[in-house]
Write a protein that holds these residues in place. Sequence first.
Motif, PDB file in Angstrom:
ATOM      1  N   PHE A   1       1.031  -1.701  -0.275  1.00  0.00           N
ATOM      2  CA  PHE A   1       0.212  -0.297  -0.097  1.00  0.00           C
ATOM      3  C   PHE A   1       1.045   1.027  -0.424  1.00  0.00           C
ATOM      4  O   PHE A   1       2.067   1.282   0.399  1.00  0.00           O
ATOM      5  CB  PHE A   1      -0.865   0.148   0.814  1.00  0.00           C
ATOM      6  CG  PHE A   1      -0.057   0.799   2.799  1.00  0.00           C
ATOM      7  CD1 PHE A   1      -0.017   1.328   2.736  1.00  0.00           C
ATOM      8  CD2 PHE A   1       0.070  -0.734   3.463  1.00  0.00           C
ATOM      9  CE1 PHE A   1       0.443   1.963   3.925  1.00  0.00           C
ATOM     10  CE2 PHE A   1       0.536  -0.648   4.720  1.00  0.00           C
ATOM     11  CZ  PHE A   1       0.754   0.762   4.907  1.00  0.00           C
ATOM     12  N   ASN A   2       0.243   2.317  -0.769  1.00  0.00           N
ATOM     13  CA  ASN A   2       1.074   3.684  -0.197  1.00  0.00           C
ATOM     14  C   ASN A   2      -0.288   4.901   0.349  1.00  0.00           C
ATOM     15  O   ASN A   2      -1.485   4.638   0.191  1.00  0.00           O
ATOM     16  CB  ASN A   2       1.250   3.893  -1.587  1.00  0.00           C
ATOM     17  CG  ASN A   2       2.027   5.955  -1.485  1.00  0.00           C
ATOM     18  OD1 ASN A   2       2.170   5.911  -0.068  1.00  0.00           O
ATOM     19  ND2 ASN A   2       2.194   6.403  -2.929  1.00  0.00           N
ATOM     20  N   ALA A   3      -0.022   5.196   1.139  1.00  0.00           N
ATOM     21  CA  ALA A   3      -0.613   5.993   2.082  1.00  0.00           C
ATOM     22  C   ALA A   3      -0.558   7.551   1.590  1.00  0.00           C
ATOM     23  O   ALA A   3      -0.067   8.247   2.228  1.00  0.00           O
ATOM     24  CB  ALA A   3      -1.109   5.490   3.376  1.00  0.00           C
ATOM     25  N   LEU A   4      -1.225   8.555   1.110  1.00  0.00           N
ATOM     26  CA  LEU A   4      -1.133   9.845   0.562  1.00  0.00           C
ATOM     27  C   LEU A   4      -1.497  10.612   1.118  1.00  0.00           C
ATOM     28  O   LEU A   4      -2.727  10.362   1.416  1.00  0.00           O
ATOM     29  CB  LEU A   4      -1.368   9.792  -0.757  1.00  0.00           C
ATOM     30  CG  LEU A   4      -0.559   9.694  -2.338  1.00  0.00           C
ATOM     31  CD1 LEU A   4      -0.480   7.970  -2.365  1.00  0.00           C
ATOM     32  CD2 LEU A   4      -0.421  10.109  -3.312  1.00  0.00           C
ATOM     33  N   ALA A   5      -1.101  11.595   1.581  1.00  0.00           N
ATOM     34  CA  ALA A   5      -1.924  12.655   1.877  1.00  0.00           C
ATOM     35  C   ALA A   5      -2.134  14.159   1.453  1.00  0.00           C
ATOM     36  O   ALA A   5      -0.889  14.694   0.825  1.00  0.00           O
ATOM     37  CB  ALA A   5      -1.455  12.606   3.333  1.00  0.00           C
ATOM     38  N   GLN A   6      -3.259  14.607   1.720  1.00  0.00           N
ATOM     39  CA  GLN A   6      -3.227  16.168   1.192  1.00  0.00           C
ATOM     40  C   GLN A   6      -3.133  17.209   2.011  1.00  0.00           C
ATOM     41  O   GLN A   6      -3.767  17.605   3.467  1.00  0.00           O
ATOM     42  CB  GLN A   6      -4.721  16.238   0.772  1.00  0.00           C
ATOM     43  CG  GLN A   6      -5.055  14.589  -0.316  1.00  0.00           C
ATOM     44  CD  GLN A   6      -4.822  15.130  -1.676  1.00  0.00           C
ATOM     45  OE1 GLN A   6      -3.318  15.372  -1.751  1.00  0.00           O
ATOM     46  NE2 GLN A   6      -5.744  15.220  -2.894  1.00  0.00           N
ATOM     47  N   MET A   7      -1.902  17.486   1.871  1.00  0.00           N
ATOM     48  CA  MET A   7      -1.643  18.879   2.974  1.00  0.00           C
ATOM     49  C   MET A   7      -2.216  20.455   2.510  1.00  0.00           C
ATOM     50  O   MET A   7      -1.419  20.711   1.049  1.00  0.00           O
ATOM     51  CB  MET A   7      -0.303  19.235   3.097  1.00  0.00           C
ATOM     52  CG  MET A   7       0.370  17.539   3.657  1.00  0.00           C
ATOM     53  SD  MET A   7       1.291  18.071   4.545  1.00  0.00           S
ATOM     54  CE  MET A   7       2.678  17.796   2.527  1.00  0.00           C
TER      55      MET A   7
ATOM     56  N   VAL B   1      -0.666  20.490  -2.174  1.00  0.00           N
ATOM     57  CA  VAL B   1       0.651  20.026  -1.805  1.00  0.00           C
ATOM     58  C   VAL B   1       0.480  17.861  -1.417  1.00  0.00           C
ATOM     59  O   VAL B   1      -0.201  17.744  -0.447  1.00  0.00           O
ATOM     60  CB  VAL B   1       1.809  19.900  -1.156  1.00  0.00           C
ATOM     61  CG1 VAL B   1       2.427  18.980  -1.789  1.00  0.00           C
ATOM     62  CG2 VAL B   1       1.943  21.304  -1.429  1.00  0.00           C
ATOM     63  N   THR B   2       0.396  17.460  -2.176  1.00  0.00           N
ATOM     64  CA  THR B   2       0.514  15.628  -1.894  1.00  0.00           C
ATOM     65  C   THR B   2       1.328  14.831  -1.129  1.00  0.00           C
ATOM     66  O   THR B   2       3.071  15.000  -1.797  1.00  0.00           O
ATOM     67  CB  THR B   2       0.181  14.463  -3.584  1.00  0.00           C
ATOM     68  OG1 THR B   2      -1.523  15.876  -4.119  1.00  0.00           O
ATOM     69  CG2 THR B   2      -0.342  13.536  -3.026  1.00  0.00           C
ATOM     70  N   HIS B   3       0.797  14.284  -0.481  1.00  0.00           N
ATOM     71  CA  HIS B   3       2.496  14.182   0.600  1.00  0.00           C
ATOM     72  C   HIS B   3       2.472  12.564  -0.116  1.00  0.00           C
ATOM     73  O   HIS B   3       1.994  12.013   0.363  1.00  0.00           O
ATOM     74  CB  HIS B   3       2.402  13.955   2.576  1.00  0.00           C
ATOM     75  CG  HIS B   3       3.396  13.671   2.651  1.00  0.00           C
ATOM     76  ND1 HIS B   3       4.869  14.023   2.854  1.00  0.00           N
ATOM     77  CD2 HIS B   3       3.825  12.156   3.118  1.00  0.00           C
ATOM     78  CE1 HIS B   3       6.169  12.896   3.413  1.00  0.00           C
ATOM     79  NE2 HIS B   3       5.324  12.619   4.033  1.00  0.00           N
ATOM     80  N   LEU B   4       4.066  11.637  -0.477  1.00  0.00           N
ATOM     81  CA  LEU B   4       3.446  10.736  -1.191  1.00  0.00           C
ATOM     82  C   LEU B   4       3.439   9.146   0.354  1.00  0.00           C
ATOM     83  O   LEU B   4       3.405   8.766  -0.026  1.00  0.00           O
ATOM     84  CB  LEU B   4       4.827  10.505  -1.830  1.00  0.00           C
ATOM     85  CG  LEU B   4       5.093  10.804  -3.330  1.00  0.00           C
ATOM     86  CD1 LEU B   4       6.581  10.146  -3.729  1.00  0.00           C
ATOM     87  CD2 LEU B   4       4.251  10.611  -3.947  1.00  0.00           C
ATOM     88  N   GLY B   5       3.669   9.989   1.620  1.00  0.00           N
ATOM     89  CA  GLY B   5       3.384   9.228   2.758  1.00  0.00           C
ATOM     90  C   GLY B   5       4.278   7.849   2.538  1.00  0.00           C
ATOM     91  O   GLY B   5       5.533   7.926   2.455  1.00  0.00           O
ATOM     92  N   LEU B   6       4.200   7.212   3.104  1.00  0.00           N
ATOM     93  CA  LEU B   6       4.633   6.135   3.570  1.00  0.00           C
ATOM     94  C   LEU B   6       4.051   4.405   2.738  1.00  0.00           C
ATOM     95  O   LEU B   6       2.217   4.510   2.364  1.00  0.00           O
ATOM     96  CB  LEU B   6       4.384   5.516   5.230  1.00  0.00           C
ATOM     97  CG  LEU B   6       4.735   3.694   5.525  1.00  0.00           C
ATOM     98  CD1 LEU B   6       5.928   3.750   5.697  1.00  0.00           C
ATOM     99  CD2 LEU B   6       4.407   3.674   6.953  1.00  0.00           C
ATOM    100  N   VAL B   7       4.813   4.312   1.489  1.00  0.00           N
ATOM    101  CA  VAL B   7       4.747   2.860   0.980  1.00  0.00           C
ATOM    102  C   VAL B   7       5.868   1.552   1.729  1.00  0.00           C
ATOM    103  O   VAL B   7       6.494   2.001   2.934  1.00  0.00           O
ATOM    104  CB  VAL B   7       5.437   2.753  -0.254  1.00  0.00           C
ATOM    105  CG1 VAL B   7       5.645   2.038  -0.726  1.00  0.00           C
ATOM    106  CG2 VAL B   7       5.008   4.446  -0.851  1.00  0.00           C
ATOM    107  N   MET B   8       4.606   0.845   2.149  1.00  0.00           N
ATOM    108  CA  MET B   8       5.093  -0.575   2.300  1.00  0.00           C
ATOM    109  C   MET B   8       5.120  -2.022   1.548  1.00  0.00           C
ATOM    110  O   MET B   8       3.222  -1.812   0.968  1.00  0.00           O
ATOM    111  CB  MET B   8       4.395  -0.849   3.915  1.00  0.00           C
ATOM    112  CG  MET B   8       5.032  -0.225   4.746  1.00  0.00           C
ATOM    113  SD  MET B   8       4.719  -0.546   6.361  1.00  0.00           S
ATOM    114  CE  MET B   8       5.464   0.203   7.693  1.00  0.00           C
TER     115      MET B   8
END
Length: 320
Positions: free
Chosen positions: A92-98, A109-116
């Motif tokens: 998964f990838n959890a993107l965040a909108q800032m 701004v779209t933060h690419l977040g955590l990829v596992m």
Amino acid sequence: MLGFWLKALTRPTLDLTLTTAPGQQTRIIERPGLVLDDAELAALVEQLRTVAGRTLAQGALTYGVFSGERERLSQSIITLISETATGRPIAFNALAQMPLTLAGEPEQVTHLGLVMVDPEVRGRGLSWVLYGLTVLVLFVRGGLRPRWISNVTQVPSVVGMVCETFSEVYPSPDPGSRQSFAHLSLARQIMRDHRHVFGVGPEAGFDESHSIITDAYTGGSDDLKKSFEQATHHREERYNAFCREKLDYGRGDDVLQLGRMDLAAARSYLLGQVPRSSLPGLLGASAFLLVQRLLLPLGHWLDDSRRFGTLRPRMARTKP
């Protein structure tokens, strides 16, 4: 694939599923904290925790999407890859909108977040889905207007992936990389208001000129800290050397990268990272080239409802 893009362009929020490889399906869901009921949200969070549990040798993550808080998940976009036959989540990838500001105007701004990625399926070509597909969808849905992205990591392979996928990335060892005022302004706002997005505590320092977060693993992401030897290396040695030189792995440093998804990045992504056997990817690249050469300038000029560069929306111009 055509149906996927039609839904992406017409739905107010994304909740789309498509086949990205034989035996695998990818779900992209935007703002799950707003659109899912309690049971559906709990099931989604459990899938993310399942992948994290198989990825981390020990410990647990408590920040961002792992908290299960609706507020956090209302600002997230989840890209989840599962086995089609069993439904087992594998990455998964959890993107965040800032919400930030740039030159006095709002900027998302779209933060690419955590990829596992589950260790059993690493090396099976999932990176093109996890690092680019969702941002590409957002870029297309936004009318092909350049979109800022951010990324926080100490992993050389991820640093290199971001540099290869997006435009104007800083920091980067690539020739021509420089810190513009926009990079600096956005980085300052992220570190001031959005540390919780990537699990960095208030005591962490920030080296503005090099865009490096010092002592970064104290705000919920503690169990992600790695030594340089443990971190996955990139096939291009310059990214490994860059991380080794710039980051103090004993202290726990990260780079805060900022870049943009634009037409050049989209074309490079489609031609260089999407599997060559994927006909929709090649057709999409051709469409982007056509839009860039013929239609995009005209479309921006005729759209008087939104700002673009020095052009102002009609309503903004007519206000006293």
